[in-house]
Scaffold this motif. Structure first.
Motif, short mmCIF file in Angstrom:
data_model
loop_
_atom_site.label_atom_id
_atom_site.label_comp_id
_atom_site.label_asym_id
_atom_site.label_seq_id
_atom_site.Cartn_x
_atom_site.Cartn_y
_atom_site.Cartn_z
N PHE A 70 0.86 -1.18 0.00
CA PHE A 70 0.00 0.00 0.00
C PHE A 70 0.89 1.23 0.00
CE2 PHE A 70 0.73 -0.89 4.45
CZ PHE A 70 0.90 0.36 5.03
N GLU A 71 0.33 2.36 -0.42
CA GLU A 71 1.10 3.60 -0.50
C GLU A 71 0.49 4.67 0.38
OE1 GLU A 71 1.15 4.74 -4.62
OE2 GLU A 71 2.76 3.32 -5.09
N ARG A 72 1.34 5.53 0.89
CA ARG A 72 0.90 6.70 1.64
C ARG A 72 1.71 7.89 1.15
NH1 ARG A 72 -2.75 3.93 2.50
NH2 ARG A 72 -3.54 3.18 4.47
N LYS A 73 1.05 9.03 1.09
CA LYS A 73 1.71 10.27 0.69
C LYS A 73 2.02 11.06 1.96
CE LYS A 73 -0.54 10.53 -3.79
NZ LYS A 73 0.56 10.25 -4.65
N ASN A 75 4.40 14.73 3.04
CA ASN A 75 5.32 15.83 2.74
C ASN A 75 5.78 15.82 1.29
OD1 ASN A 75 5.18 16.80 5.34
ND2 ASN A 75 7.01 15.72 6.02
N GLY A 76 4.86 15.59 0.37
CA GLY A 76 5.16 15.63 -1.05
C GLY A 76 5.74 14.36 -1.63
N GLY A 77 6.03 13.37 -0.82
CA GLY A 77 6.58 12.11 -1.31
C GLY A 77 5.54 11.00 -1.22
N THR A 78 5.75 9.96 -2.01
CA THR A 78 4.90 8.77 -1.96
C THR A 78 5.75 7.62 -1.45
OG1 THR A 78 3.59 9.56 -3.82
CG2 THR A 78 3.42 7.23 -3.30
N TYR A 79 5.24 6.94 -0.43
CA TYR A 79 5.98 5.85 0.20
C TYR A 79 5.19 4.56 0.08
CZ TYR A 79 8.43 9.86 2.08
OH TYR A 79 9.14 11.02 2.18
N SER A 80 5.87 3.49 -0.34
CA SER A 80 5.24 2.17 -0.49
C SER A 80 5.65 1.29 0.69
CB SER A 80 5.68 1.49 -1.79
OG SER A 80 5.20 2.22 -2.89
N PHE A 81 4.70 0.50 1.18
CA PHE A 81 4.94 -0.41 2.29
C PHE A 81 4.49 -1.80 1.90
CE2 PHE A 81 4.22 3.78 4.01
CZ PHE A 81 5.24 3.93 4.94
N GLU A 82 5.33 -2.79 2.14
CA GLU A 82 4.95 -4.17 1.92
C GLU A 82 4.26 -4.66 3.19
OE1 GLU A 82 7.92 -6.77 0.41
OE2 GLU A 82 8.68 -5.26 -0.96
#
Length: 118
Positions: A70-73, A75-82
């Protein structure tokens, strides 16, 4: 109340109430698997391999259960988590990992890469 909760629309299409596929004819499938997590996909793969007409149904927007990301945004970045990386331990060769055992029974190849750290 519970009645109000059950009549609310899902937050995203394909979640909560399923995708509305309608009635499943009772004579089209030998096996119907509810849930497309690793266990559901393994059961479905084995059932199909041994000749069952198999259907896997899922209410989430994508298959995989704990094996998806899943992804979360922020501070302007997109972060993916397994969600469940530990289920992948031991997939690179025959092992006691139950998922690897299913892959071997199905006769599938799985390309893997070893993580060597930073």
């Amino acid at each position: 109340d519970s009645k109000a909760a059950s009549t609310r629309a899902p937050a995203r299409k394909g979640t909560g109430n399923g995708m509305g596929g309608g009635d499943i004819p009772h004579d089209e499938y030998d096996t119907i698997i509810i849930g497309s997590g690793v266990g559901g996909l393994a059961c479905g793969g084995l059932s199909a391999k041994y000749g069952d007409r198999t259907l896997i149904v899922e209410s989430h927007i994508k298959p995989g259960g704990s094996a998806h990301t899943f992804e979360r945004k922020h501070n302007g970045g997109t972060y993916s988590f397994e969600v469940g990386p530990s289920i992948f331990e031991g997939l690179n060769e025959p092992s006691i990992n139950p998922l690897r055992m299913i892959i071997d029974i199905l006769g599938e190849d799985l390309e893997t890469e070893t993580y060597k750290g930073l």
